[in-house]
Structures are given as structure tokens and as C-alpha cells.
Design a protein around this motif. Structure first.
Motif, short mmCIF file in Angstrom:
data_model
loop_
_atom_site.label_atom_id
_atom_site.label_comp_id
_atom_site.label_asym_id
_atom_site.label_seq_id
_atom_site.Cartn_x
_atom_site.Cartn_y
_atom_site.Cartn_z
N GLN A 14 0.84 -1.21 0.00
CA GLN A 14 0.00 0.00 0.00
C GLN A 14 0.87 1.25 0.00
N LEU A 15 1.93 1.24 0.80
CA LEU A 15 2.85 2.38 0.82
C LEU A 15 3.47 2.58 -0.55
N LEU A 16 3.87 1.49 -1.17
CA LEU A 16 4.46 1.56 -2.51
C LEU A 16 3.47 2.11 -3.53
N THR A 17 2.25 1.61 -3.53
CA THR A 17 1.28 2.08 -4.53
C THR A 17 0.93 3.54 -4.32
N ARG A 18 0.84 3.97 -3.05
CA ARG A 18 0.56 5.39 -2.78
C ARG A 18 1.71 6.26 -3.26
N ALA A 19 2.94 5.82 -2.97
CA ALA A 19 4.11 6.60 -3.39
C ALA A 19 4.17 6.69 -4.92
N ALA A 20 3.90 5.59 -5.60
CA ALA A 20 3.90 5.60 -7.06
C ALA A 20 2.82 6.54 -7.59
N ALA A 21 1.64 6.51 -6.97
CA ALA A 21 0.54 7.38 -7.41
C ALA A 21 0.90 8.85 -7.21
N VAL A 22 1.51 9.18 -6.08
CA VAL A 22 1.90 10.57 -5.82
C VAL A 22 2.88 11.06 -6.87
N CYS A 23 3.73 10.15 -7.34
CA CYS A 23 4.72 10.50 -8.37
C CYS A 23 4.18 10.35 -9.79
N ASN A 24 2.89 10.01 -9.91
CA ASN A 24 2.27 9.78 -11.22
C ASN A 24 3.04 8.74 -12.03
N MET A 25 3.40 7.64 -11.34
CA MET A 25 4.15 6.57 -11.97
C MET A 25 3.43 5.25 -11.72
N SER A 26 3.67 4.29 -12.58
CA SER A 26 3.18 2.94 -12.31
C SER A 26 4.03 2.36 -11.19
#
Length: 118
Positions: A14-26
Motif C-alpha cells: 500500500q505504501l508503494l502504490t501510494r508513493a507511485a501514485a503521488v509521483c504519477n508513476m506505475s
């Protein structure tokens, strides 16, 4: 092309997916970018990496907290705009002040830790 894989628990994912989303990255792009950045900077200590992880955890916690406060604030505004009472207004404003203090304290800790390293 190589396709490495890794395992993580639900909280880490979940932390990873949130971080990726914040960076607009997959998630895959974020993993590749972050791991390559770490691989290129092997002089960083484990303590620095742990400190960064703690910082990210605190930022995500603050973001969730502010989201809940924003929701409560919207409910107060809706009640007041419809000529109703908002008995929770003081509690919401108090939560806003506590959150602001938390952000200030967190920011000051980060500034202090960066200053002591330099």
C-alpha cells in the motif's frame, strides 16, 4: 530485458502504490526508478534509508489525517451553509490546529536533522 520481482506485505505494498501514485508513476516504474537510484548511491547508510522511510510513513499518515479533517470541515461548512448548527466546529478547528502543529513539528525535525548532517 530483465524482470526482477520482490515480495512485500500488504502495508508495504500500500505504501508503494501510494508513493507511485503521488509521483504519477506505475508501481513497476516507481520500483525501477527508486531501486536504480539507491543502487547508484551505495554510500548512503542504512540509518539514512530508515530515516527516509520514517519520513515517508509520517507524511502519508499526515496526509490521511488531513483528509479526515477536510471531510469533517466540509460537514461543518455544509451544516452552517444550510442555517444549521455545527456543534462539532470547535472540535474540527482544534483538529486543524493540532494537525498544523504536527506538520510544523515534523518539518522542524527534518530541518534540524538536515542541518546537523551538513
Amino acid at each position: 530485458m530483465h524482470q526482477p520481482s520482490c515480495r512485500m506485505n500488504d502495508d508495504e505494498y500500500q505504501l508503494l502504490t501510494r508513493a507511485a501514485a503521488v509521483c504519477n508513476m506505475s508501481v513497476a516504474s516507481f520500483l525501477a526508478h527508486a531501486s536504480l537510484k539507491a543502487a547508484r548511491d551505495l554510500d548512503r547508510t542504512a540509518a539514512e534509508i530508515a530515516d527516509e522511510r520514517e519520513m515517508l510513513n509520517e507524511l502519508f499518515s499526515l496526509r490521511r489525517h488531513l483528509g479526515r479533517i477536510g471531510n469533517n470541515l466540509n460537514q461543518v461548512a455544509k451544516a452552517l451553509n444550510s442555517d444549521g448548527h455545527a456543534p462539532q466546529a470547535r472540535a474540527v478547528l482544534s483538529a486543524v490546529h493540532r494537525a498544523a502543529k504536527r506538520v510544523d513539528a515534523f518539518t522542524q525535525r527534518r530541518v534540524d536533522s538536515e542541518t546537523s548532517v551538513a
